[in-house]
Design an enzyme around this catalytic site. Sequence first.
Site, PDB file in Angstrom:
ATOM      1  N   GLU A  81     -11.285  -3.779  -2.847  1.00  0.00           N
ATOM      2  CA  GLU A  81     -10.364  -2.760  -3.344  1.00  0.00           C
ATOM      3  C   GLU A  81     -10.218  -2.900  -4.860  1.00  0.00           C
ATOM      4  OE1 GLU A  81      -6.727  -3.198  -0.768  1.00  0.00           O
ATOM      5  OE2 GLU A  81      -8.104  -4.638   0.155  1.00  0.00           O
ATOM      6  N   HIS A 138       0.820  -1.226   0.000  1.00  0.00           N
ATOM      7  CA  HIS A 138       0.000   0.000   0.000  1.00  0.00           C
ATOM      8  C   HIS A 138       0.852   1.273   0.000  1.00  0.00           C
ATOM      9  CE1 HIS A 138      -3.354  -2.557   0.211  1.00  0.00           C
ATOM     10  NE2 HIS A 138      -3.462  -2.683   1.500  1.00  0.00           N
ATOM     11  N   HIS A 159      -9.482   1.856   0.766  1.00  0.00           N
ATOM     12  CA  HIS A 159      -9.368   0.713   1.675  1.00  0.00           C
ATOM     13  C   HIS A 159     -10.410   0.770   2.793  1.00  0.00           C
ATOM     14  CE1 HIS A 159      -7.383  -2.566   3.812  1.00  0.00           C
ATOM     15  NE2 HIS A 159      -6.509  -2.670   2.803  1.00  0.00           N
TER      16      HIS A 159
END
Length: 349
Positions: free
Chosen positions: A313, A107, A178
């Site tokens: 996602e 991420h 997220h």
Amino acid sequence: MKPLQIREYGRMPDGRAVHEYSLDTGAGLRLSVIEYGGIVTRLEVPDARGNFGNVVLGLPTLEDYRLRNPHFGVIVGRYGNRIGQGGFTLDGEPYTLSTNDGGNCLHGGAQGFGLQLWSIEPEGDDCLCLRLESPDGDQGFPGRVATTVRYRLTGDRDWQVEYEATTDRATVINLTHHDYFNLAGAGSVLGHELEIAASRYCEVDMRMIPTGIADVTGTPFDFRTPQRIEARIRQAHPQLQRAQGYDHHWVLDAPFDGELHLAARLRDPASGRAMEVLTTEPGVQFYSGNFLNGTLAGPDGQLYRQGDGLCLETQHGPDSPHHAPDSDWPTTILRPGQTYRSKTLHRFG
């Protein structure tokens, strides 16, 4: 409630104020966002009886989001999901990335976009424009990247996320959001019914890096028709054992053509709430909240445990910089003069 409300949410260690912006369509959707991480702190929609409830997991304070957040509600960048081997090579030049998941960059690294302070400007009563400048070398990624994300409320109960980014040097980018959804508003999501519009998914190794693309037929990864998550998540499948649940990328069946297509449907039979996710992205990562372990509490004091929230996602494939671009692995390279664009629509009913 007024269509737009702004309040101070907390302060950074250096004294900078962080504000929370709340939008209300007046027709059944309320969205609250803070400048830190672009985090969605609350998303309220009515159930079948008209009772409003918050359908995303959150934390009580800014301090919690700064120090203890497992990515609740954040804008993920520069690169959503994992890049393995601690880096990648682009145009013959190697780049070493911030690693925060074993040897993976997850991420965007240890200080990804979800841990940075965005600027927010209202655009009317139904849209918030968030901006962030990421300098060359941020978390090891090349290029100065300017990112704009819009949270737009459309219709009665639609929340659309619109992403744009430009760079002054070739780089890779894979933006996503997220949120941990729980359409019941509390408790477990394992009784939710999930549908994913995909006939293939990515198998992963022990590092959670894709090893190949597999057919979902005959496996607990087949959500082409609505399935209760609890009916499949405890099957003795090696991929479920490896991830301690679902944490996999599905390759959507829809064409990757820049238009919105259905990625997933989610429904909570008890409350009657439902959500459709439509996206311009080629895939979706379904994560079943495997590592929520009771050490985090929400704003109302409830402890979050495994399976109390799930993520959908929308994104390009994990570890794409290590795959030659093709129809299964669309490129994540962004070059000067190009504009990265992506949209994801959440439709509640």
